[in-house]
Design an enzyme around this catalytic site. Structure first.
Site, PDB file in Angstrom:
ATOM      1  CD  GLU C  30      79.731  55.921  95.703  1.00 17.33           C
ATOM      2  OE1 GLU C  30      78.252  56.241  95.106  1.00 17.33           O
ATOM      3  OE2 GLU C  30      79.727  56.249  96.689  1.00 17.33           O
ATOM      4  CD  GLU C  70      80.130  58.722  99.195  1.00 16.32           C
ATOM      5  OE1 GLU C  70      79.748  58.029 100.601  1.00 16.32           O
ATOM      6  OE2 GLU C  70      78.923  57.940  98.394  1.00 16.32           O
ATOM      7  CG  PHE C  93      74.860  62.617  92.294  1.00 16.64           C
ATOM      8  CD1 PHE C  93      73.905  63.840  91.500  1.00 16.64           C
ATOM      9  CD2 PHE C  93      74.985  61.885  92.132  1.00 16.64           C
ATOM     10  CE1 PHE C  93      73.823  63.240  90.605  1.00 16.64           C
ATOM     11  CE2 PHE C  93      74.596  60.933  91.235  1.00 16.64           C
ATOM     12  CZ  PHE C  93      73.537  62.492  90.508  1.00 16.64           C
ATOM     13  CG  ASP C  95      73.828  67.291  95.576  1.00 15.62           C
ATOM     14  OD1 ASP C  95      73.654  68.673  95.635  1.00 15.62           O
ATOM     15  OD2 ASP C  95      74.347  67.104  93.898  1.00 15.62           O
ATOM     16  CG  PHE C  96      76.577  62.462  97.090  1.00 16.67           C
ATOM     17  CD1 PHE C  96      75.179  62.214  97.595  1.00 16.67           C
ATOM     18  CD2 PHE C  96      76.417  60.706  96.435  1.00 16.67           C
ATOM     19  CE1 PHE C  96      74.266  62.084  96.432  1.00 16.67           C
ATOM     20  CE2 PHE C  96      75.599  60.379  95.119  1.00 16.67           C
ATOM     21  CZ  PHE C  96      74.357  61.099  96.016  1.00 16.67           C
ATOM     22  CG  HIS C 139      70.288  63.485  93.930  1.00 11.69           C
ATOM     23  ND1 HIS C 139      70.149  62.891  94.863  1.00 11.69           N
ATOM     24  CD2 HIS C 139      71.716  62.002  93.511  1.00 11.69           C
ATOM     25  CE1 HIS C 139      70.603  61.705  96.004  1.00 11.69           C
ATOM     26  NE2 HIS C 139      71.062  61.253  94.494  1.00 11.69           N
TER      27      HIS C 139
HETATM   28  C1  LIG Z   1      76.175  59.100 100.250  1.00 12.25           C
HETATM   29  C2  LIG Z   1      75.599  58.700  99.254  1.00 12.25           C
HETATM   30  N1  LIG Z   1      76.395  58.405  98.130  1.00 12.25           N
HETATM   31  C3  LIG Z   1      76.326  57.478  96.894  1.00 12.25           C
HETATM   32  C4  LIG Z   1      75.056  57.276  96.779  1.00 12.25           C
HETATM   33  C5  LIG Z   1      74.777  56.982  95.244  1.00 12.25           C
HETATM   34  N2  LIG Z   1      73.591  55.851  95.016  1.00 12.25           N
HETATM   35  C6  LIG Z   1      72.104  56.134  95.740  1.00 12.25           C
HETATM   36  S1  LIG Z   1      71.753  54.526  95.951  1.00 12.25           S
HETATM   37  C7  LIG Z   1      72.988  53.701  95.760  1.00 12.25           C
HETATM   38  C8  LIG Z   1      72.856  52.025  96.110  1.00 12.25           C
HETATM   39  C9  LIG Z   1      72.366  51.977  97.780  1.00 12.25           C
HETATM   40  O1  LIG Z   1      72.658  50.955  97.580  1.00 12.25           O
HETATM   41  P1  LIG Z   1      71.590  49.598  98.656  1.00 12.25           P
HETATM   42  O2  LIG Z   1      71.887  50.417 100.095  1.00 12.25           O
HETATM   43  O3  LIG Z   1      72.299  49.026  98.749  1.00 12.25           O
HETATM   44  O4  LIG Z   1      70.599  49.868  98.525  1.00 12.25           O
HETATM   45  P2  LIG Z   1      69.327  49.828  96.736  1.00 12.25           P
HETATM   46  O5  LIG Z   1      69.412  50.657  96.099  1.00 12.25           O
HETATM   47  O6  LIG Z   1      70.032  48.309  96.497  1.00 12.25           O
HETATM   48  O7  LIG Z   1      68.144  49.682  97.681  1.00 12.25           O
HETATM   49  C10 LIG Z   1      73.960  54.468  95.244  1.00 12.25           C
HETATM   50  C11 LIG Z   1      75.627  54.336  95.494  1.00 12.25           C
HETATM   51  C12 LIG Z   1      74.063  58.229  97.483  1.00 12.25           C
HETATM   52  N3  LIG Z   1      73.040  58.835  97.528  1.00 12.25           N
HETATM   53  N4  LIG Z   1      74.694  58.891  98.514  1.00 12.25           N
END
Ligand SMILES: Cc1ncc(C[n+]2csc(CCOP(=O)(O)OP(=O)(O)O)c2C)c(N)n1
Ligand SMILES: Cc1ncc(C[n+]2csc(CCOP(=O)(O)OP(=O)(O)O)c2C)c(N)n1
Ligand SMILES: [Mg+2]
Ligand SMILES: [Mg+2]
Lengths: 337, 324, 337, 324
Positions: C30, C70, C93, C95-96, C139
């Site tokens: 990502e 993932e 992370f 954690d995921f 996290h």
């Molecule tokens: C399972 C998981 N993968 C990756 C992340 C890291 N992460 C946190 S927010 C995010 C982006 C989320 O995008 P979106 O769903 O469009 O929500 P927005 O931030 O735009 O509100 C990512 C990749 C995470 N927290 N959990």
């Protein structure tokens, strides 16, 4: 003499009694009745090995078949537990935890802590573990150490029909998320089980056999093999104390430590792979807290660091045997500094 | 179309389908005697799907299979002797007795493995396809999965990924109406699995899985498009399994005579034979000759599987890591 | 003196050098470059903390942003590894892991065994672990014991910039699936790192500090805290040997055992939760194989059995401290039977 | 429609949106000083979504939120003082300082928690909704998720499950165009997230997320249907975030002036104010009074948060289990 039923029947009976007692208890999982949407019988399966059979007709609307989407429905069970239900969700084989682990360890297990003590998540996840079915690498694992590692989960491993019933009832009434581990090779095991409802508390190990020469700490299906090994050793004049942990989290440290303080010798028997296992957990506990009493190395008897093999020729030596346990007991007994 | 297939190809198609059928029928019989260990999921009835699709593939094309994998393996060219020995838990098996029915694989033939995890193959196939794309090969990667698997997160993620990366991947939903005892009418929230294709920006195609020619043609188009860089396709093959979910399943969830009716009306081998003999493309004698050869092959595979040695104790600890 | 760079730069350099050397190496995750499909800059992020920054422009088409799925992309990395690539996939992370664990432990880890030795899966999963960022329960976890439990995985935990570079290069060249654990608090740590390419072999612990009085076995970020504690103890005349395991699987048993045979005393320091942890794993190993040399209980210094808390006031006491380690060393040194 | 909302409700809507905006603007400012720990994801710009939806909800209705959860919390009625204290890591926080920005929850108000796991809320909301259905309540459960999350397996599984079980659940895809730095144009394999609804047998609706009234109306219909047993809806709200993915993000992936243009043309608070004052429903003075009250509230929340005590060492070990 009390009535004898199988481990499988004991689980079914616990579910039935709790569902009758408390309308907030529901059961869900893949084919937990079986036949949903199909032209033939409902309750066609009652779970892949028939453990939940019959509940469907007894409790209309409360035994729910699910699509194959473990994150979805295990997560739903967790969500429902935050809104007034006490779901018992079935993860068919524990080997499938990898498609839904997040919901278990980052959601259910952590709600209470992350939310400052303001959440209760009374969900039970029943799941089948263990080798011996010739079911190969993705259907024969133990994996309870992974759940035990996670704060917030309770991990329960009944070894007998009696414990299966009493611990499942306890699990359903418990207000924390519980992983309830059923060994697939134990389903047909018979034992005395009271008809009435009862609970077996968590965090209380069971001293299956008393002895003053050496302590064997074990759990799940291995309890029976350890007991056989102990019985055989008895004939050689070695008095083995066999402790069934019953729950890995919470852990009954006191019973283990008290025993080793007395015997000075310890073998841990664990069906799982060895690294970061319950075997190492117990060994580490004792090496820290009962060191002064120890007269010999702590032996761990486990499966080797390989995936469960398919062929019976390999699986039979993959699983710890009675002979393996006897060997370890013998070595520990013979140790002299 | 049938007419596009040479006589050799028709014979090959029939031989493959017959081999799968006999392999599975024989396992069904042998399982009943208690000699075969573990969980065995039979593909009988669905032969036209694996065959119609895999006939388009070379050994550098990849397929990912399911718990019901024997048909895909045979169609992709995995050695039947090795497969039978594997299922019997013998050292001569495709996986040296370590995998069993649910894990037969032969990467040298592009067969990425049966899979004990429902939906497990979706992501893997995206990876095989990504490698093809980055390595600038014109190979394709096929993910077989069931109606039950169509609800699993891994499959959805894979469908999305395949379009995002414009991969040479085909997703073949073998919809046999049931996931274990659960009907796809219950578990799949829309009418057809192929209807989900638009949610992932790819074409969705429904095909009659009893009809080898229909499968072969639909698969051919999708594979051709993928080879040319046109991206993924979701192909739903509607078919039926003749045996239970696994051996031992009483199938009480099915309608009485459900299978008998289907066998009678639509069996892929029968309809294939009728069509090619009716059109004068093959003779009954030619088909019968194949039947006999296949029967002998399966017999021989069981004979060898029974007498082959089991793995040795030392084999337990090998093959965990490449190094150390 | 050799050039000094950070842990983060060392990782970036390892990736760049391996990508330059071998065109089958690709990087995905990502926002591993960041900005895909967006109107602004590509390589806008270079990973959430910038670790993969710059690779995108150096290696066109070989640094791939992924949707948030993932299972999908980690599984794809694994699949690609069976078809001629050597992918380095980033699980942002650790954690995921719960949303993609199946692809790691039932697929990648088991292919070789299930398929009778006929598969190779040269995939690297880079992931960030550990507490200290005030990032709370989802996290900040360690979770390496979960991977270590699984046969078929290699688990690598560099503690220094030097090891980060050499072990990542080794991981990429290795033909088994490797979990490469990067501690988020170490990214800014500076250390000497050769510019040229080199590998650090797996299964070889690093004796960070030699000493004959007591052995401290540790790993990851805790190596630095343990070393500080050892340094402080030195002033009290206690000579502490500090061993950095570097890889938990394979495990360098020999170095650990040889040291304890010499010192007779052991403290294990592990940032993770305690149950079924690396701390218990090492304690169990020594209690079995070096028992005869042990003069005192084996102390484990770990985080407690609670999820990582958010508030700095709690997180600072959740993470093992130098004082905790000194305390344990002191207790073990003072033990008399 | 706007006309259906009473004056009180309009004031409430404005107050909620203004509270969210000020809460987030203030966090943005305070984060820059280095005083606020951890990862903070701000909701500024998206206020009309949380507000327009949650105004239909009572405290027995459930919502599941995301890492970007402050707006959902405030709209669902979570105490602002507690939230601010939580984000500052104080014992007086909603979660006693154990959760922080990414884990604010208040189950007594039906707020199931922000979530650090993208897509984590989908399954949970199905469960809350299942409980409502089995307990024969007419409550609804709402899952908020982002465009990035729309590609996560858990969300797909939840969508399927909601239809299979005919749950009173609404899936609100807040599409702000980005998941971190990645465009939804890249990551989502179809044109609109709402287009995915048909794959899961439910209605899909697209709504302008800058327009409180449009969100309120579309959500009202979906919620009404769900309460009556009509099953789930997928509602895509198109909107934008004003700040970076999290505090500290330089946003180089965005077009120059992208945010400025949106603020200028579409800001939900500005358009709301223009509309209600233009229609004579509220006066500028009434709005200004709210602005002042909200400003004071936020100021007070920060003042308290700064001076409140941190958790004590003994708090580390509590709240892990209900028993033992
Ligand atoms: C399972 C998981 N993968 C990756 C992340 C890291 N992460 C946190 S927010 C995010 C982006 C989320 O995008 P979106 O769903 O469009 O929500 P927005 O931030 O735009 O509100 C990512 C990749 C995470 N927290 N959990
Ligand atoms: C993740 C996971 N969940 C559940 C199972 C148990 N299981 C094995 S096959 C099967 C049914 C699969 O149905 P479908 O995808 O339609 O394939 P079919 O058996 O009809 O070929 C189930 C539930 C599994 N192996 N893996
Ligand atoms: Mg099916
Ligand atoms: Mg977004």
């Amino acid at each position: 003499m009390a009535r004898k039923i199988t481990y499988q029947q004991a689980i079914n009976e616990a579910l039935a009694q709790e569902m009758a007692r408390d309308s907030s208890v529901i059961v869900m999982g893949e084919d937990n009745h079986g036949g949903e949407g199909s032209p033939g019988e409902q309750d066609a399966w009652g779970g892949v090995l028939g453990v939940t059979k019959g509940l469907y007709h007894k409790f209309p609307g409360r035994v729910i078949d699910t699509p194959i989407s473990e994150s979805g429905f295990i997560g739903a069970a967790i969500g429902a537990a935050t809104n007034g239900l006490r779901p018992v969700a079935e993860l068919m084989f524990v080997d499938f935890m990898g498609v839904c682990f997040d919901q278990i360890f980052n959601q259910a297990a952590k709600f209470r802590y992350m939310f400052g003590g303001k959440a209760e998540t009374p969900v039970v996840i029943r799941t089948m573990y263990g080798a011996g079915f010739r079911a190969a690498a993705q259907h024969s694992q133990c994996l309870y150490s992974l759940f035990t590692h996670i704060p917030g989960l309770k991990v329960v491993m009944p070894a007998t029909p009696y414990d299966a019933k009493g611990m499942l009832i306890q699990a359903i009434r418990d207000n924390d998320p519980v992983i309830f581990m059923e060994h697939k090779m134990l389903y047909t095991l018979e034992g005395e089980v009271p008809e009435e409802s009862y609970t077996v508390p968590f965090g209380e190990a069971n001293v299956v056999r008393e002895g003053d020469d050496i302590t064997v700490v074990t759990l799940g299906r291995m309890v029976h093999l350890a007991d056989q090994a102990a019985q055989a050793m008895q004939k050689n004049g070695v008095h083995v104390e066999v402790i069934d942990l019953r729950t890995t989290s919470p852990l009954d440290e006191a019973t283990v430590l008290e025993s080793v303080e007395r015997t000075g010798r310890l073998v841990v028997v664990d069906e799982s792979n060895p690294r970061c296992s319950m075997a190492s957990d117990i060994a580490g506990l004792v090496a820290q807290k009962a060191f002064g009493a120890l007269k010999a190395p702590i032996e761990q008897v486990t499966a080797p660091h390989v995936p469960p093999p398919f062929s019976d020729a390999l699986e039979d030596i993959y699983i710890p045997t009675v002979a393996d346990i006897q060997g370890a007991i013998g070595r520990v007994m013979e140790f002299r500094r | 179309m049938a007419s596009e297939l040479t006589k050799d190809r028709l014979l090959q198609a029939y031989r493959t389908m017959r081999t799968i059928r006999d392999f599975e029928d024989r396992l069904h019989a042998d399982f009943a005697t208690g000699e075969i260990p573990g969980f065995v999921h039979l593909y009988a009835g669905e032969e036209a799907s694996a065959t119609g699709i895999c006939m388009h593939l070379g050994k550098d094309d990849y397929i990912a299979s399911t718990h019901r994998g024997h048909g895909h393996c045979i169609a992709k060219g995995v050695d039947v002797m090795g497969m039978m020995a594997e299922i019997w838990g013998k050292k001569t098996g495709t996986c040296r007795g370590k995998g069993g029915s649910m894990h037969i694989a032969d990467l040298s033939l592009g067969m990425m493995g049966a899979n004990g995890i429902v939906g497990g193959g979706g992501p893997l196939i995206c990876g095989a396809a990504l490698a093809m794309k980055l390595r600038k090969l014109d190979d394709v990667a096929i993910c077989f999965f069931g109606d039950g698997a169509s609800n699993q997160g891994t499959i959805f993620e894979a469908l999305n990924l395949a379009t995002v990366w414009n991969l040479p991947a085909i997703f073949v939903a073998e919809n046999n109406g049931y996931a274990e005892a659960t009907s796809s009418k219950y578990s799949v929230a829309c009418d057809n699995i192929a209807d989900r294709a638009s949610a992932f920006g790819m074409p969705g195609v429904i095909v009659d899985g009893f009809d080898f020619f229909a499968v072969h043609e639909a698969a051919g188009e999708a594979i051709e498009r993928a080879r040319k860089g046109g991206g993924p396709t979701l192909l739903e093959v509607k078919l039926s399994r003749y045996y239970g979910h696994f051996e031992g399943d009483q199938q009480k969830y099915r309608a009485p005579n459900e299978v008998a009716h289907i066998k009678e009306a639509k069996d892929c081998l029968t309809t294939f034979a009728k069509r090619v003999t009716g059109a004068g493309q093959l003779t009954q004698a030619e088909l019968s000759a194949i039947d006999a050869e296949v029967a002998a092959l399966i017999e021989e595979s069981v004979r060898r599987a029974k007498s082959d040695p089991k793995p040795a104790a030392a084999d337990l600890m090998t093959d965990v890591y490449v190094s150390y």
